[in-house]
Design a protein around this motif. Structure first.
Motif, PDB file in Angstrom:
ATOM      1  N   LEU A  56      42.012  65.637  79.953  1.00  0.00           N
ATOM      2  CA  LEU A  56      42.297  64.856  78.943  1.00  0.00           C
ATOM      3  C   LEU A  56      42.799  64.099  77.606  1.00  0.00           C
ATOM      4  CD1 LEU A  56      38.594  65.665  78.620  1.00  0.00           C
ATOM      5  CD2 LEU A  56      38.705  64.128  79.930  1.00  0.00           C
ATOM      6  N   SER A  57      43.404  62.719  77.751  1.00  0.00           N
ATOM      7  CA  SER A  57      44.058  62.802  76.450  1.00  0.00           C
ATOM      8  C   SER A  57      43.515  62.931  75.458  1.00  0.00           C
ATOM      9  CB  SER A  57      44.450  61.058  77.243  1.00  0.00           C
ATOM     10  OG  SER A  57      43.157  60.704  76.932  1.00  0.00           O
ATOM     11  N   TYR A  58      44.424  62.998  74.269  1.00  0.00           N
ATOM     12  CA  TYR A  58      43.897  62.843  73.285  1.00  0.00           C
ATOM     13  C   TYR A  58      42.418  61.754  73.109  1.00  0.00           C
ATOM     14  CZ  TYR A  58      48.560  64.285  71.281  1.00  0.00           C
ATOM     15  OH  TYR A  58      49.338  64.642  71.203  1.00  0.00           O
ATOM     16  N   ASP A  59      42.680  60.858  73.515  1.00  0.00           N
ATOM     17  CA  ASP A  59      41.657  59.393  73.239  1.00  0.00           C
ATOM     18  C   ASP A  59      40.069  59.645  73.839  1.00  0.00           C
ATOM     19  OD1 ASP A  59      43.236  57.913  71.429  1.00  0.00           O
ATOM     20  OD2 ASP A  59      43.397  56.785  72.858  1.00  0.00           O
ATOM     21  N   GLU A  60      40.538  59.725  75.465  1.00  0.00           N
ATOM     22  CA  GLU A  60      39.327  60.685  76.336  1.00  0.00           C
ATOM     23  C   GLU A  60      39.096  62.370  75.261  1.00  0.00           C
ATOM     24  OE1 GLU A  60      41.477  59.667  79.559  1.00  0.00           O
ATOM     25  OE2 GLU A  60      42.211  61.263  79.329  1.00  0.00           O
ATOM     26  N   ILE A  61      39.567  62.777  74.585  1.00  0.00           N
ATOM     27  CA  ILE A  61      38.608  64.534  74.370  1.00  0.00           C
ATOM     28  C   ILE A  61      38.229  64.246  72.933  1.00  0.00           C
ATOM     29  CG2 ILE A  61      39.480  66.570  72.698  1.00  0.00           C
ATOM     30  CD1 ILE A  61      41.896  66.674  74.239  1.00  0.00           C
ATOM     31  N   ILE A  62      38.447  63.003  72.126  1.00  0.00           N
ATOM     32  CA  ILE A  62      37.892  62.131  71.065  1.00  0.00           C
ATOM     33  C   ILE A  62      36.472  61.634  71.593  1.00  0.00           C
ATOM     34  CG2 ILE A  62      37.352  60.994  69.151  1.00  0.00           C
ATOM     35  CD1 ILE A  62      40.345  61.690  69.009  1.00  0.00           C
ATOM     36  N   THR A  63      36.958  60.936  72.475  1.00  0.00           N
ATOM     37  CA  THR A  63      35.289  59.998  72.901  1.00  0.00           C
ATOM     38  C   THR A  63      34.187  61.152  73.538  1.00  0.00           C
ATOM     39  OG1 THR A  63      36.999  57.892  73.494  1.00  0.00           O
ATOM     40  CG2 THR A  63      34.826  58.361  74.881  1.00  0.00           C
ATOM     41  N   ASP A  64      34.876  62.124  74.269  1.00  0.00           N
ATOM     42  CA  ASP A  64      33.948  63.614  74.856  1.00  0.00           C
ATOM     43  C   ASP A  64      33.252  63.473  73.591  1.00  0.00           C
ATOM     44  OD1 ASP A  64      33.274  64.655  77.328  1.00  0.00           O
ATOM     45  OD2 ASP A  64      33.777  66.465  76.395  1.00  0.00           O
ATOM     46  N   LEU A  65      33.828  64.586  73.245  1.00  0.00           N
ATOM     47  CA  LEU A  65      34.071  65.264  71.498  1.00  0.00           C
ATOM     48  C   LEU A  65      32.352  64.171  70.676  1.00  0.00           C
ATOM     49  CD1 LEU A  65      36.507  66.628  69.948  1.00  0.00           C
ATOM     50  CD2 LEU A  65      34.518  67.571  70.554  1.00  0.00           C
ATOM     51  N   LYS A  66      32.911  62.740  70.506  1.00  0.00           N
ATOM     52  CA  LYS A  66      31.537  61.878  69.659  1.00  0.00           C
ATOM     53  C   LYS A  66      30.952  62.854  70.669  1.00  0.00           C
ATOM     54  CE  LYS A  66      34.513  58.111  68.116  1.00  0.00           C
ATOM     55  NZ  LYS A  66      35.222  56.459  68.589  1.00  0.00           N
ATOM     56  N   SER A  67      30.050  62.423  71.707  1.00  0.00           N
ATOM     57  CA  SER A  67      28.753  62.712  72.480  1.00  0.00           C
ATOM     58  C   SER A  67      28.466  64.081  72.116  1.00  0.00           C
ATOM     59  CB  SER A  67      29.683  62.626  74.119  1.00  0.00           C
ATOM     60  OG  SER A  67      28.606  62.271  74.888  1.00  0.00           O
ATOM     61  N   ARG A  68      29.471  64.667  72.537  1.00  0.00           N
ATOM     62  CA  ARG A  68      28.752  66.135  72.538  1.00  0.00           C
ATOM     63  C   ARG A  68      28.663  65.990  70.795  1.00  0.00           C
ATOM     64  NH1 ARG A  68      29.883  70.441  75.803  1.00  0.00           N
ATOM     65  NH2 ARG A  68      29.797  71.670  74.398  1.00  0.00           N
ATOM     66  N   ILE A  96      27.056  63.878  69.183  1.00  0.00           N
ATOM     67  CA  ILE A  96      25.958  63.446  68.414  1.00  0.00           C
ATOM     68  C   ILE A  96      24.873  64.257  69.433  1.00  0.00           C
ATOM     69  CG2 ILE A  96      24.670  61.551  69.675  1.00  0.00           C
ATOM     70  CD1 ILE A  96      27.208  59.752  69.714  1.00  0.00           C
ATOM     71  N   GLN A  97      24.763  64.753  70.754  1.00  0.00           N
ATOM     72  CA  GLN A  97      23.604  65.953  70.954  1.00  0.00           C
ATOM     73  C   GLN A  97      24.330  67.464  70.682  1.00  0.00           C
ATOM     74  OE1 GLN A  97      25.075  66.241  75.252  1.00  0.00           O
ATOM     75  NE2 GLN A  97      25.308  63.887  75.508  1.00  0.00           N
ATOM     76  N   GLY A  98      24.683  67.292  69.271  1.00  0.00           N
ATOM     77  CA  GLY A  98      24.249  68.688  68.538  1.00  0.00           C
ATOM     78  C   GLY A  98      25.048  69.917  69.297  1.00  0.00           C
ATOM     79  N   GLU A  99      25.979  69.614  69.832  1.00  0.00           N
ATOM     80  CA  GLU A  99      26.896  70.599  71.028  1.00  0.00           C
ATOM     81  C   GLU A  99      28.222  71.312  69.928  1.00  0.00           C
ATOM     82  OE1 GLU A  99      27.541  70.626  75.569  1.00  0.00           O
ATOM     83  OE2 GLU A  99      26.553  68.068  74.731  1.00  0.00           O
ATOM     84  N   GLN A 100      28.004  72.465  69.796  1.00  0.00           N
ATOM     85  CA  GLN A 100      29.812  72.447  69.359  1.00  0.00           C
ATOM     86  C   GLN A 100      30.906  73.049  70.526  1.00  0.00           C
ATOM     87  OE1 GLN A 100      28.027  76.849  67.994  1.00  0.00           O
ATOM     88  NE2 GLN A 100      28.615  76.340  66.241  1.00  0.00           N
ATOM     89  N   SER A 101      32.379  72.713  70.451  1.00  0.00           N
ATOM     90  CA  SER A 101      32.685  72.087  71.140  1.00  0.00           C
ATOM     91  C   SER A 101      34.559  72.965  70.357  1.00  0.00           C
ATOM     92  CB  SER A 101      33.292  71.092  70.759  1.00  0.00           C
ATOM     93  OG  SER A 101      32.384  70.407  71.590  1.00  0.00           O
ATOM     94  N   THR A 102      35.699  74.036  71.107  1.00  0.00           N
ATOM     95  CA  THR A 102      36.305  75.040  70.543  1.00  0.00           C
ATOM     96  C   THR A 102      37.764  74.118  71.364  1.00  0.00           C
ATOM     97  OG1 THR A 102      35.942  76.078  72.612  1.00  0.00           O
ATOM     98  CG2 THR A 102      35.051  76.563  70.260  1.00  0.00           C
ATOM     99  N   LYS A 130      30.966  71.591  64.066  1.00  0.00           N
ATOM    100  CA  LYS A 130      30.708  71.134  65.586  1.00  0.00           C
ATOM    101  C   LYS A 130      32.165  71.128  66.171  1.00  0.00           C
ATOM    102  CE  LYS A 130      26.145  69.141  65.187  1.00  0.00           C
ATOM    103  NZ  LYS A 130      25.653  70.338  64.212  1.00  0.00           N
ATOM    104  N   VAL A 131      32.867  71.358  65.224  1.00  0.00           N
ATOM    105  CA  VAL A 131      34.764  70.977  66.177  1.00  0.00           C
ATOM    106  C   VAL A 131      35.364  72.125  65.734  1.00  0.00           C
ATOM    107  CG1 VAL A 131      36.310  69.853  67.561  1.00  0.00           C
ATOM    108  CG2 VAL A 131      34.283  68.933  66.648  1.00  0.00           C
ATOM    109  N   PHE A 132      35.627  73.100  66.988  1.00  0.00           N
ATOM    110  CA  PHE A 132      36.943  74.142  66.115  1.00  0.00           C
ATOM    111  C   PHE A 132      38.374  74.159  66.807  1.00  0.00           C
ATOM    112  CE2 PHE A 132      32.731  75.590  66.133  1.00  0.00           C
ATOM    113  CZ  PHE A 132      32.848  76.434  64.842  1.00  0.00           C
ATOM    114  N   GLN A 133      39.194  73.654  65.524  1.00  0.00           N
ATOM    115  CA  GLN A 133      40.899  74.170  66.482  1.00  0.00           C
ATOM    116  C   GLN A 133      41.494  75.140  65.795  1.00  0.00           C
ATOM    117  OE1 GLN A 133      43.167  70.029  66.716  1.00  0.00           O
ATOM    118  NE2 GLN A 133      44.409  71.620  67.625  1.00  0.00           N
TER     119      GLN A 133
END
Length: 237
Positions: free
Chosen positions: A14-26, A28-34, A179-182
């Motif tokens: 995924l590109s930068y924008d695709e990652i952010i689009t996917d993150l937005k969805s996650r 909203i669903q309350g999922e954690q992402s790394t 929600k988001v860890f990096q």
């Protein structure tokens, strides 16, 4: 999402924008992402280190930070078309947080570095809410976890070097409401102005490694991972 695999290590296409689009969805669903950066040096280390390999593959997004990963994808007919660097991914997320009203926590580096990084990021992105910071030398981990949760941060950037920062995230993420860890390595040094990035010319060509090598010839041994990685890719089915 479909991922590409090189020497047993997954990479997100995924590109930068695709990652952010996917993150937005996650989010909203309350999922954690790394998010973890992947480069040839890390892939070669993971080849003989099952814990590191598991750590990388267990992340939500394995971003193609190194030019070698991009070349490997081209050699194998993959779909990765551009690098997604750790420092630029962090900045994209910072901008996303500022625009959408999310809170950010910075953890790691020296006190003066993390304080200056906070100040400069908030100056650059009006509306950005960095709701907490902590240097990388805190001893009481329970107190740190409480501090992060009390900050109500949505994004947590951890700057302690890899894989230490990712190990910390994996160990503590379930205790946190983030929600988001990096893991961002030396990115706080960059945002604070302590360390200068390679000129844009080098970054556009994907040869920041060459600029760093010219500045620090002692990095030569580490840079040998790139040709070794590409040779392995060439002779692996």
């Amino acid at each position: 999402m479909e991922k590409e695999t090189y020497l047993g290590v997954d990479v997100s296409p995924l590109s930068y924008d695709e990652i952010i689009t996917d993150l937005k969805s996650r989010m909203i669903q309350g999922e954690q992402s790394t998010i973890i950066a992947v480069n040839p040096e890390k892939v070669m280390a993971a080849k003989s280190n099952s814990e590191l390999r598991s750590l990388i593959n267990g992340s939500t997004y394995q971003i193609p930070d190194g030019i070698g990963v991009l070349l490997a994808s081209k050699l194998k007919g993959g779909s990765i078309r551009s690098r997604v660097t750790g420092v630029d991914m962090m900045e994209r997320l910072i901008r996303f947080a500022a625009e959408d009203g999310y809170k950010v926590f910075l953890y790691g580096a020296k006190q003066e570095v993390v304080e200056t990084a906070k100040q400069k990021l908030e100056e650059k992105y009006p509306g950005l809410n960095i709701s907490g910071i902590e240097n990388g030398y805190v001893k009481d981990q329970d107190e740190l976890i409480n501090k992060i949760n009390q900050s109500e941060a949505d994004f947590l950037f951890v700057a302690m070097g890899s894989p230490r920062q990712e190990l910390w995230i994996r160990e503590n993420m379930k205790k946190l409401n983030v929600k988001v860890f990096q893991g961002v390595g030396g990115s706080f040094d960059v945002f604070s102005g302590k360390v200068k990035r390679a000129p844009l010319f080098y970054r556009k060509l994907g040869i920041e490694w060459l600029y760093r090598l010219m500045k620090e010839p002692s990095r030569m041994k580490r840079q040998l991972a790139l040709p070794k990685f590409l040779l392995r890719i060439l002779f692996t089915k």
